[in-house]
Write an enzyme that holds these catalytic residues in place. Structure first.
Site, PDB file in Angstrom:
ATOM      1  N   ASP A  84       0.856  -1.177   0.000  1.00  0.00           N
ATOM      2  CA  ASP A  84       0.000   0.000   0.000  1.00  0.00           C
ATOM      3  C   ASP A  84       0.900   1.238   0.000  1.00  0.00           C
ATOM      4  OD1 ASP A  84      -2.323   1.652   0.456  1.00  0.00           O
ATOM      5  OD2 ASP A  84      -1.788   1.702   2.579  1.00  0.00           O
ATOM      6  N   ASP A  86      -0.348   5.071   0.942  1.00  0.00           N
ATOM      7  CA  ASP A  86      -0.643   6.042   1.988  1.00  0.00           C
ATOM      8  C   ASP A  86      -0.570   5.419   3.375  1.00  0.00           C
ATOM      9  OD1 ASP A  86      -1.018   7.938   0.045  1.00  0.00           O
ATOM     10  OD2 ASP A  86      -3.203   7.917   0.130  1.00  0.00           O
TER      11      ASP A  86
END
Length: 299
Positions: A84, A86
């Site tokens: 991922d 963020d």
């Protein structure tokens, strides 16, 4: 012994001590530890542990800023990394940062967007709906806010080391985000990911239209990318390391051979993930694969 318990200390907060190692070894009924990085990381061979046993070890070390990671002995060094972006590879929530910079133009938008982000990442709101709603609030604002937000982006400690070390050992690396390609292309290049995937934020005449390209890349799409990469690279899903922090990462975290929750949101912590980085940096994901500190490709 068919499993490995890995302890990793946050180097800025503490040093891994013999007492820490002895405590974990006793609770895990483990064998002789192997030092991966003096004062920082150690492997403890053990029999398979139950979630309750892992929780007990984690609780016993929590005040020590020591992370607990766990997995089987076999095939520890993964051939796939799907991460991922963020709050994982970068410290930011980039959509929140865009909205924060829009405050001078549209007061109140920063907290309005951030509040929805928090609820979405904790699984309280459907991700696709929340993204559409947040992006709609940007309608009519200048696209120059993207560059302003980019100036705030901070790549998390250990991110480049994680990517570059795994690449040097033959892994396929992918940045897969529910954010936007405007950011993933830049973060992916900065860290050295082989590929990056995210959503497309629509801009017309240098102005946000308030819409996002369909279909939206959400939790199911992250899982599909993981499956695609595994098939293309001819590796099983068990050869994948997946890492993320929010509810939209859960499907890929469950599917990977080594799923790591990174400074995770409450909904992810409640999943009782076997491997969690709660205190340290992304370096811990390398120790969880059995890498020694001297093998790292440093930032």
């Amino acid at each position: 012994m068919s499993a490995i318990l890995t302890l990793v200390a946050n180097r800025e907060a503490t040093t891994l001590t013999s007492h820490d190692i002895d405590l974990a070894t006793t609770l895990a009924a483990g064998r002789e530890p192997t030092i991966l990085s003096p004062g920082e990381a150690v492997d403890i061979p053990c029999a398979p542990l139950t979630p309750a046993q892992i929780d007990a070890i984690r609780a016993g070390l929590d005040t020590r800023a020591v992370d607990v990671l766990y997995g089987p002995c076999e095939n520890r060094r993964k051939k796939i990394l799907v991460a991922d972006m963020d709050s994982t590879i970068v410290a930011n929530e980039t959509l929140d940062d865009i909205a924060a910079h829009a405050e001078r133009l549209r007061p109140g938008i920063g907290e309005e967007v951030a509040a929805v982000t928090r609820r979405s990442m904790n699984g309280e709101i459907d991700f696709q709906t929340s993204l559409r709603n947040r992006v709609a609030l940007l309608e009519g604002l200048p696209a120059s806010l993207l560059e302003a937000a980019w100036q705030d982006v901070k790549i998390n400690a250990g991110a480049r080391t994680l990517v570059q070390t795994m690449k040097a050992n033959g892994a396929v690396t992918a940045l897969v985000s529910g954010g936007f390609t405007w950011f993933t292309s830049r973060v992916g290049a900065a860290c050295g990911f082989h590929e990056n995937h995210a959503n497309h934020l629509t801009v017309s005449d240098d102005t946000f239209t308030g819409t996002v390209g369909e279909p939206i890349l959400g939790p199911d799409a992250k899982l599909r990318h993981l499956i695609r990469i595994a098939a293309t690279s001819r590796h099983p899903l068990s050869a994948a390391l997946t890492i993320g922090d929010g509810a939209n990462d859960l499907p890929m975290l469950r599917a990977g051979g080594l799923g790591i929750a990174f400074h995770a949101k409450p909904v992810v912590r409640r999943e009782r993930m076997e491997s969690r980085i709660d205190h340290g940096t992304l370096r811990s994901a390398l120790f969880a694969q059995g890498y020694r500190g001297g093998e790292f490709v440093e930032e």
